[in-house]
Scaffold this active site. Sequence first.
Site, PDB file in Angstrom:
ATOM      1  N   GLY A   9     -10.156 -27.244  -0.808  1.00 13.07           N
ATOM      2  CA  GLY A   9     -11.296 -26.771  -0.054  1.00 13.07           C
ATOM      3  C   GLY A   9     -12.032 -25.721  -0.861  1.00 13.07           C
ATOM      4  N   GLY A  12      -9.641 -23.384  -2.871  1.00 15.34           N
ATOM      5  CA  GLY A  12      -9.015 -24.143  -3.947  1.00 15.34           C
ATOM      6  C   GLY A  12      -9.981 -24.483  -5.063  1.00 15.34           C
ATOM      7  N   LYS A 176      -3.480  -7.862   6.254  1.00 16.17           N
ATOM      8  CA  LYS A 176      -4.474  -8.934   6.294  1.00 16.17           C
ATOM      9  C   LYS A 176      -4.438  -9.638   7.648  1.00 16.17           C
ATOM     10  CE  LYS A 176      -7.501 -11.921   4.602  1.00 16.17           C
ATOM     11  NZ  LYS A 176      -7.114 -12.950   3.617  1.00 16.17           N
ATOM     12  N   ASN A 180      -7.532 -10.091  10.381  1.00 19.79           N
ATOM     13  CA  ASN A 180      -7.902 -11.426  10.853  1.00 19.79           C
ATOM     14  C   ASN A 180      -7.679 -11.590  12.352  1.00 19.79           C
ATOM     15  OD1 ASN A 180      -8.698 -12.406   8.355  1.00 19.79           O
ATOM     16  ND2 ASN A 180      -6.679 -13.187   7.823  1.00 19.79           N
TER      17      ASN A 180
END
Length: 305
Positions: A9, A12, A176, A180
Amino acid sequence: MRITVLGCGALGQIWLSALSRAGHTVQGWLRVPQSQLHIQVFTPEQESYHHRFTANDGRLLQQCELLLVTLKAQQLQSGLTLILPLLPADCPIVLMHNGLGVIDDLPTVTQPLCHAVTTQAAYRTSAATLHKAWGFTQLGPLNAAAQSVSHIADMLHQALPDVAWYDQIKISGWKKLAVNAVINPLTVKYDCHNGELKEVLDEVRALCDELATVMNREGIPTDAHQLYELVVNVIGLTAENSSSMRQDIHAKRLTEIDYINGYLLKRARCYGLTLPQHSALYQWIKQKESEYVGDALSTTLPRSW
């Protein structure tokens, strides 16, 4: 270095491009049966790079010296399990995804296993992948075998800075997750860009208070006010961004909610804690998912590849 990127994606693809430009031999590993991958990547400075990569080459996988996994959390178990038997016994594996708890779903991994926590920002259009903003990647060990592969951080840093090794990657992962767990579901609830969350800071603060309670129980000293300031700072820095969870909902894809707020709620239950604010957001996202994937699929973990 011979490198395979599993999951091609937006994230990547920016790594494929960067690693190739740094002189490494790279291939993509896809869930569709194709032998080549064509991509165009724009850097934050609007430099354009066209690439044609080998894809799904089992011979290259068996010679792999690094497997970089950029699948989303809900895809990781089925995607990685399929190719684990083909990897060399000493091939380091780097998991780069949002959320926590994925390792609980995996079979025993004997290769050096690392977790990468990154703020690199990218998204895909119909024509290209846009590397929206430079970020920072923290890399650290998930098993004992990975203690000896800290040099990977230096190699990755040369390709796509900044990258640094952290022995206590659990702390980075939880920080993180905290960011999120607040920003992502709220942007879905209000269907807004990150910056618009400045209108609901009381809700942001309540979510941070619940997070701090669980993080302290996890052995990560956390001050609720400092956590709130961290989240508000990220909201400001990413004001124009549309969160990955909001993008998933708009595209009618499964989200990573089970590995973000879902994992938080799972850990809270271990300590006998209830988190009403996060529970409500979790149910909100699950309801949105069920509108297009059906109740059975949206509540089943782990999910199919």
